[in-house]
Scaffold this motif. Structure first.
Motif, PDB file in Angstrom:
ATOM      1  N   ASN A  34      31.483   4.684 -32.014  1.00 45.41           N
ATOM      2  CA  ASN A  34      32.534   5.456 -31.051  1.00 45.41           C
ATOM      3  C   ASN A  34      32.951   6.630 -32.157  1.00 45.41           C
ATOM      4  O   ASN A  34      33.672   7.501 -31.579  1.00 45.41           O
ATOM      5  CB  ASN A  34      33.531   4.543 -30.644  1.00 45.41           C
ATOM      6  N   ASP A  35      33.123   6.443 -33.417  1.00 48.73           N
ATOM      7  CA  ASP A  35      33.676   7.502 -34.341  1.00 48.73           C
ATOM      8  C   ASP A  35      32.667   8.735 -34.431  1.00 48.73           C
ATOM      9  O   ASP A  35      33.209   9.822 -35.105  1.00 48.73           O
ATOM     10  CB  ASP A  35      34.000   7.048 -35.468  1.00 48.73           C
ATOM     11  N   LEU A  36      31.396   8.659 -33.915  1.00 49.42           N
ATOM     12  CA  LEU A  36      30.506   9.614 -34.047  1.00 49.42           C
ATOM     13  C   LEU A  36      30.321  10.505 -32.866  1.00 49.42           C
ATOM     14  O   LEU A  36      29.695   9.871 -31.979  1.00 49.42           O
ATOM     15  CB  LEU A  36      29.094   9.213 -34.587  1.00 49.42           C
ATOM     16  N   LYS A  37      30.573  11.486 -32.707  1.00 49.71           N
ATOM     17  CA  LYS A  37      30.599  12.364 -31.530  1.00 49.71           C
ATOM     18  C   LYS A  37      30.404  13.877 -31.963  1.00 49.71           C
ATOM     19  O   LYS A  37      30.707  14.561 -33.150  1.00 49.71           O
ATOM     20  CB  LYS A  37      31.971  12.312 -30.970  1.00 49.71           C
ATOM     21  N   PRO A  38      29.834  14.725 -31.153  1.00 48.78           N
ATOM     22  CA  PRO A  38      29.650  15.949 -31.357  1.00 48.78           C
ATOM     23  C   PRO A  38      30.836  16.754 -31.356  1.00 48.78           C
ATOM     24  O   PRO A  38      32.045  16.577 -31.112  1.00 48.78           O
ATOM     25  CB  PRO A  38      28.973  16.621 -30.090  1.00 48.78           C
ATOM     26  N   MET A  39      30.994  17.908 -32.281  1.00 50.99           N
ATOM     27  CA  MET A  39      32.222  18.818 -32.741  1.00 50.99           C
ATOM     28  C   MET A  39      32.106  20.001 -32.009  1.00 50.99           C
ATOM     29  O   MET A  39      33.264  20.640 -31.643  1.00 50.99           O
ATOM     30  CB  MET A  39      32.171  18.954 -34.061  1.00 50.99           C
TER      31      MET A  39
ATOM     32  N   GLY B  59      21.451  16.942 -25.781  1.00 48.78           N
ATOM     33  CA  GLY B  59      22.361  16.227 -25.264  1.00 48.78           C
ATOM     34  C   GLY B  59      21.779  14.844 -24.988  1.00 48.78           C
ATOM     35  O   GLY B  59      22.439  13.806 -25.101  1.00 48.78           O
ATOM     36  N   ASN B  60      20.653  14.910 -24.312  1.00 53.71           N
ATOM     37  CA  ASN B  60      19.909  13.687 -24.331  1.00 53.71           C
ATOM     38  C   ASN B  60      19.171  12.909 -25.296  1.00 53.71           C
ATOM     39  O   ASN B  60      19.120  11.772 -25.365  1.00 53.71           O
ATOM     40  CB  ASN B  60      18.663  13.801 -23.338  1.00 53.71           C
ATOM     41  N   ASP B  61      19.274  13.528 -26.393  1.00 54.40           N
ATOM     42  CA  ASP B  61      18.623  13.057 -27.649  1.00 54.40           C
ATOM     43  C   ASP B  61      19.759  12.146 -28.204  1.00 54.40           C
ATOM     44  O   ASP B  61      19.670  11.250 -28.758  1.00 54.40           O
ATOM     45  CB  ASP B  61      18.343  14.060 -28.589  1.00 54.40           C
ATOM     46  N   ILE B  62      20.897  12.682 -27.867  1.00 55.45           N
ATOM     47  CA  ILE B  62      22.269  11.516 -28.420  1.00 55.45           C
ATOM     48  C   ILE B  62      22.254  10.329 -27.550  1.00 55.45           C
ATOM     49  O   ILE B  62      22.539   9.408 -27.919  1.00 55.45           O
ATOM     50  CB  ILE B  62      23.461  12.598 -28.144  1.00 55.45           C
ATOM     51  N   ARG B  63      22.085  10.822 -26.254  1.00 56.83           N
ATOM     52  CA  ARG B  63      21.925   9.459 -25.313  1.00 56.83           C
ATOM     53  C   ARG B  63      20.911   8.359 -25.719  1.00 56.83           C
ATOM     54  O   ARG B  63      21.141   7.121 -25.966  1.00 56.83           O
ATOM     55  CB  ARG B  63      21.569   9.788 -24.110  1.00 56.83           C
ATOM     56  N   GLU B  64      19.804   8.943 -26.464  1.00 61.81           N
ATOM     57  CA  GLU B  64      18.891   8.186 -26.620  1.00 61.81           C
ATOM     58  C   GLU B  64      19.182   7.295 -28.036  1.00 61.81           C
ATOM     59  O   GLU B  64      18.768   6.330 -28.209  1.00 61.81           O
ATOM     60  CB  GLU B  64      17.506   8.957 -26.853  1.00 61.81           C
TER      61      GLU B  64
ATOM     62  N   SER C  85      22.970   7.023 -39.124  1.00 58.52           N
ATOM     63  CA  SER C  85      22.668   8.215 -39.640  1.00 58.52           C
ATOM     64  C   SER C  85      21.690   8.888 -38.357  1.00 58.52           C
ATOM     65  O   SER C  85      21.726  10.382 -38.633  1.00 58.52           O
ATOM     66  CB  SER C  85      21.746   8.122 -40.887  1.00 58.52           C
ATOM     67  N   ASN C  86      21.049   8.331 -37.729  1.00 61.23           N
ATOM     68  CA  ASN C  86      20.161   8.826 -36.783  1.00 61.23           C
ATOM     69  C   ASN C  86      21.111   9.501 -35.623  1.00 61.23           C
ATOM     70  O   ASN C  86      21.030  10.767 -35.107  1.00 61.23           O
ATOM     71  CB  ASN C  86      19.217   7.987 -35.869  1.00 61.23           C
ATOM     72  N   LEU C  87      22.158   8.762 -35.348  1.00 60.65           N
ATOM     73  CA  LEU C  87      22.919   9.337 -34.320  1.00 60.65           C
ATOM     74  C   LEU C  87      23.779  10.620 -34.773  1.00 60.65           C
ATOM     75  O   LEU C  87      23.921  11.509 -33.924  1.00 60.65           O
ATOM     76  CB  LEU C  87      24.121   8.341 -33.738  1.00 60.65           C
ATOM     77  N   ALA C  88      24.174  10.513 -36.244  1.00 60.47           N
ATOM     78  CA  ALA C  88      24.926  11.640 -36.557  1.00 60.47           C
ATOM     79  C   ALA C  88      24.075  12.719 -36.769  1.00 60.47           C
ATOM     80  O   ALA C  88      24.206  14.147 -36.644  1.00 60.47           O
ATOM     81  CB  ALA C  88      25.374  11.071 -38.102  1.00 60.47           C
TER      82      ALA C  88
ATOM     83  N   ASN D 264      22.342  18.042 -34.570  1.00 57.39           N
ATOM     84  CA  ASN D 264      21.682  18.991 -33.782  1.00 57.39           C
ATOM     85  C   ASN D 264      22.250  19.426 -32.491  1.00 57.39           C
ATOM     86  O   ASN D 264      21.982  20.669 -32.006  1.00 57.39           O
ATOM     87  CB  ASN D 264      20.049  18.260 -33.347  1.00 57.39           C
ATOM     88  N   TYR D 265      22.883  18.747 -31.865  1.00 58.00           N
ATOM     89  CA  TYR D 265      23.564  19.069 -30.754  1.00 58.00           C
ATOM     90  C   TYR D 265      24.598  20.173 -31.053  1.00 58.00           C
ATOM     91  O   TYR D 265      24.577  21.411 -30.343  1.00 58.00           O
ATOM     92  CB  TYR D 265      24.396  17.872 -29.831  1.00 58.00           C
ATOM     93  N   ASP D 266      25.397  20.031 -32.115  1.00 56.81           N
ATOM     94  CA  ASP D 266      26.295  20.992 -32.490  1.00 56.81           C
ATOM     95  C   ASP D 266      25.544  22.427 -32.827  1.00 56.81           C
ATOM     96  O   ASP D 266      26.095  23.520 -32.299  1.00 56.81           O
ATOM     97  CB  ASP D 266      27.059  20.534 -33.642  1.00 56.81           C
TER      98      ASP D 266
END
Length: 496
Positions: free
Chosen positions: A39-44, A321-326, A377-380, A385-387
């Motif tokens: 939960n602490d990993l989010k786009p900026m 954004g969908n990569d983040i969901r995945e 690390s993958n989610l980060a 990538n999204y940012d």
């Protein structure tokens, strides 16, 4: 009554139910814990709101809902040869074929991802000659003998996409397919603009060549007049030689312009996907100035959907954004189901009998427990990538606003520059005419004539360059407004 006679069966049933309940509780607890682990990993980064985008408009700019460029905006220049060159470039250019290949690549990846949402069925058939151990688990009479072990089966496997992992990966692939399609439109627009700009440069070069030929003719006329004056003892041979010296310089400039003409034609031929020799068939451009250019009244509101480079980058944001969901779904348990049905026998005589059938069902659940931080690390990585995609989009839209503003600024001052330059040409032409008249009457020197002629040619050259500038401005504004790209709706990015 029946149940009371089999208390062990009741115990087994109750134990199974309790075990499943315990397993379900543990699974829910594990999923909840895993959900808290990222939960602490989010786009900026955040997309620039459309309402914050404005283009400064001069009060003299005409606004109309119909002022978006058409898809074949170059036809406004009224030159059939230009139309043919642009169409040939869009059809034959290797860059456009490469863009089409990128679309097919993206579509293939999309197809691969779509297949993950469907069951996988395959068949196997094998026949193995094998000696069974006399001391193994195989009982007599097979033990210690050679036998044919025959097996055929149809296997089904299916990953149940509880957490939307495969669906998110598919949507990411769909977004990249759309991005590739729109990027092809952006490349098409850039190629058409390059052809038009090069063609306008060819016209400018040809206009300057005509002016330089006219200057050479003027110098030859002055030389003839000076020779006559020398023969009449009205001029010295020094003056004749000085006039002669101006002619090689003019011819050198003509040679330079002819070289440039061939280079521009070669560039046009290359842009159209043909060999350099095709440039020899290009004749002198016959461009006309398009009508007064207005601007669409819904410029800032619709620009995001009218510029293919902006739309393509928005699809890139959608995909990441969908990569983040995945990436988030990988933290949850993976549930799959496999089954098989087939035949198995020793020897061939009973292989097709119903008693040789085998079948099985194997539900499976895998839960990440310890993976050394790989999932985080993958989610980060996907967040980063999204940012990056968002900031690239923001920069693209800012560049688009600047692009249009620059074209409008240049167009605003073009009319005044053009009118003043025409006045400069008229004045220089009158001055050259007066100098020639005074020279023929012996009231001026050849230097006065040459200077006046050079000034006239210089002013005419500046006017020709300004005319080309006006044509380029129309082309560049058409490009800046999207070149007739038709917008289509994009879904909102979901990164929650």
């Amino acid at each position: 009554m029946g149940l009371s006679k089999n208390p062990s069966g009741i115990f087994s049933l109750v134990y199974s139910v309790r075990s499943l309940g315990t397993l379900g509780f543990v699974l829910v607890a594990a999923v909840s814990q895993l959900g808290c682990s990222f939960n602490d990993l989010k786009p900026m980064s955040h997309l620039i709101p459309a309402e914050d985008l404005t283009v400064p408009l001069d009060s003299q700019v005409k606004l109309s809902a119909a002022n978006w460029p058409t898809a074949d905006w170059w036809r406004a220049f009224g030159d059939p040869q230009l139309n043919a060159l642009v169409n040939k470039a869009l059809t034959n250019s290797p860059s456009m074929k490469a863009a089409a290949a990128k679309i097919r690549q993206a579509q293939a990846v999309e197809g691969i991802q779509a297949a993950t949402l469907l069951p996988k069925v395959d068949g196997t058939l094998s026949s193995t000659r094998e000696r069974f151990s006399a001391n193994g688990t195989t009982p007599p009479p097979v033990a210690g003998t050679w036998q044919w072990l025959n097996q055929g089966s149809i296997n089904l496997s299916y990953e149940i996409d509880f957490w939307g992992k495969n669906e998110a990966a598919l949507q990411a692939a769909v977004g990249r397919t759309h991005a590739s399609e729109v990027e092809a439109q952006a490349r098409s627009l850039a190629l058409a603009t390059a052809v038009v700009s090069t063609y306008i440069n060819l016209k400018l070069n040809n206009d300057e060549l005509d002016l330089e030929n006219a200057a050479l003719n003027n110098h030859l006329k002055v030389l003839d007049l000076t020779n006559k004056r020398f023969a009449s003892q009205l001029d010295s041979q020094v003056n004749v030689k000085q006039v002669e010296a101006s002619i090689p310089a003019s011819r050198s400039r003509i040679a330079e312009l002819r070289e440039n003409q061939e280079l521009i034609k070669t560039k046009l031929a290359t842009l159209t996907g043909e060999g350099a020799s095709a440039g020899l068939n290009i004749t002198s451009p016959k461009l006309k100035t398009p009508g007064t250019f207005g601007l669409p009244s819904q410029l800032t509101a619709e620009l995001i959907g009218r510029r293919p480079d902006v739309v393509a980058q928005r699809w890139r944001v959608e995909a990441t954004g969908n990569d983040i969901r995945e990436a988030k779904s990988r933290f949850y348990p993976n549930v799959s189901l496999t089954s098989f049905v087939g035949l198995q026998s020793l020897g061939f005589d009973v292989f097709a009998n119903g008693s040789s059938r085998v079948l099985g069902v194997a539900p499976a659940l895998s839960l990440p427990i310890f993976e050394g931080g790989r999932l985080r690390s993958n989610l980060a990585l996907q967040n980063a990538n999204y940012d990056e995609a968002v900031e690239t989009y923001n920069q693209t839209i800012l560049d688009a606003i600047k692009d249009i503003s620059d074209q409008l600024t240049s167009l605003k001052w073009f009319s005044e520059r053009y009118s003043q330059q025409r006045l400069g040409v008229e004045t220089a032409t009158e001055a050259a005419s007066l100098a020639e008249q005074r020279y023929s009457e012996g009231l001026a020197s050849y230097i006065d004539v040459l200077y006046a002629q050079d000034q006239e040619i210089s002013q005419q050259r500046a006017l020709a360059q300004l005319k080309a500038r006006g044509l380029l401005l129309h082309a560049e504004l058409s490009r800046a407004l999207g070149g007739g790209y038709s917008p289509f709706a994009t879904s909102e990015t979901n990164t929650q």
